[in-house]
Scaffold this active site. Structure first.
Site, PDB file in Angstrom:
ATOM      1  N   TYR A 134       0.835  -1.208   0.000  1.00 14.42           N
ATOM      2  CA  TYR A 134       0.000   0.000   0.000  1.00 14.42           C
ATOM      3  C   TYR A 134       0.867   1.255   0.000  1.00 14.42           C
ATOM      4  O   TYR A 134       0.619   2.199  -0.760  1.00 14.42           O
ATOM      5  CB  TYR A 134      -0.910  -0.013   1.226  1.00 14.42           C
ATOM      6  CG  TYR A 134      -1.965   1.065   1.220  1.00 14.42           C
ATOM      7  CD1 TYR A 134      -3.126   0.919   0.464  1.00 14.42           C
ATOM      8  CD2 TYR A 134      -1.807   2.232   1.962  1.00 14.42           C
ATOM      9  CE1 TYR A 134      -4.098   1.907   0.455  1.00 14.42           C
ATOM     10  CE2 TYR A 134      -2.771   3.226   1.957  1.00 14.42           C
ATOM     11  CZ  TYR A 134      -3.911   3.058   1.210  1.00 14.42           C
ATOM     12  OH  TYR A 134      -4.870   4.042   1.200  1.00 14.42           O
ATOM     13  N   LYS A 176       0.896   4.089  -3.030  1.00 14.88           N
ATOM     14  CA  LYS A 176       0.483   5.468  -2.798  1.00 14.88           C
ATOM     15  C   LYS A 176       1.618   6.458  -3.056  1.00 14.88           C
ATOM     16  O   LYS A 176       1.364   7.615  -3.423  1.00 14.88           O
ATOM     17  CB  LYS A 176      -0.065   5.616  -1.379  1.00 14.88           C
ATOM     18  CG  LYS A 176      -1.431   4.939  -1.198  1.00 14.88           C
ATOM     19  CD  LYS A 176      -2.456   5.477  -2.191  1.00 14.88           C
ATOM     20  CE  LYS A 176      -3.832   4.868  -1.979  1.00 14.88           C
ATOM     21  NZ  LYS A 176      -4.849   5.388  -2.929  1.00 14.88           N
TER      22      LYS A 176
END
Length: 278
Positions: free
Chosen positions: A178, A182
């Site tokens: 993640y 991002k």
């Protein structure tokens, strides 16, 4: 400042839902909601029509329609953008909140390559495909005044807001997939803003930390230690409401943000202000 014009929102739950409802309340002329779950998108479109009625903006909201999109599939994205153009005539605001969260929280030595790839397919490739297609559409649109009684603000062909994450500024343990995705979205936002600036298209992102959404609730169930991590890492002592993130998105779409492009607005209750020891 209210947002007029038409809006295209991708993601029918959590932050996407809050953004669509905020657009309906603020009097957009038309709204298209897209999601991989068509039934969820249709339900949200109906909710937006009801919300506009309650807010007294039903006359302004000419339509609120739904379509299906798989953001990781190029053809699906193209069809959804074409649908939005056909229904709305033009897209003044695009909010892309589609994304997936962590299912397997592990240190990097044990991280799942399969989940890493899936994260990039949706959160990075999907963001790229949506931003690419909407940018191409907006470039064909006639420029309109940003604010008629403030001509110095110039004209606009549209604006795009991407849902990023505070994870692009500070890593979270056991979430390499993640955090990495991002960080990529942060760079994509800056590149798209630079490429689109000369065309009168603004591109920004909102980067929240923990938000009360179905995705975060699932993460809390899957990763038991996450709740304590959140409790100790947020100086304000709570997670954000989806409506609070939507408020930031509405600002970036509004004439009040007419000089903002390439911004990555951190909305994290102070999470990234300090290190957390002990």
């Amino acid at each position: 400042m209210n947002t007029t014009g038409s809006a295209f929102v991708i993601g029918a739950s959590g932050i996407g839902r809050a953004c669509a409802l905020a657009f309906a309340r603020r009097g957009v002329s038309g709204l298209v909601v897209a999601d991989v779950d068509l039934q969820a998108a249709e339900s949200l479109a109906a909710e937006c029509r009801a919300e506009a009625g309650s807010a007294g903006t039903a006359d302004a909201l000419g339509c609120a329609e739904a379509t299906r999109v798989d953001v990781a599939d190029e053809r699906s994205v193209e069809l959804a953008v074409s649908f939005a153009r056909r229904v709305l005539g033009r897209v003044d605001y695009c909010v892309n909140s589609a994304g997936i969260g962590v299912k397997l929280a592990n240190e990097i030595a044990d991280a799942s390559p399969v989940e890493f790839e899936a994260m990039f397919q949706v959160n990075v490739k999907g963001t790229f495909l949506v931003t690419r297609a909407v940018s191409a559409l907006m470039k064909t649109q006639d420029p309109v005044p940003v604010l008629r009684d403030s001509p110095g603000r110039g004209t606009t062909r549209g604006c795009i807001v991407i849902l990023g994450s505070a994870a692009a500024f500070a890593a979270t343990p056991k979430m390499v997939q993640y955090t990495t995705a991002k960080h990529a979205v942060l760079g994509l936002t800056k590149s798209a803003a630079l490429d689109n600036a000369a065309h009168g298209i603004r591109v920004n992102s909102v980067c929240p930390s923990w938000v009360d959404t179905p995705m975060v609730r699932r993460a809390l169930q899957d990763v038991p230690e996450l709740e304590q991590t959140i409790r100790t890492s947020v100086p304000m002592g709570r997670i954000a409401l989806a409506e609070e993130v939507a408020d930031a998105v509405m600002f970036l779409c509004s004439p009040g943000a007419s000089y903002a492009t390439g911004c990555n607005m951190i909305l994290d209750g102070g999470t990234t202000l300090t290190t957390h020891l002990g």
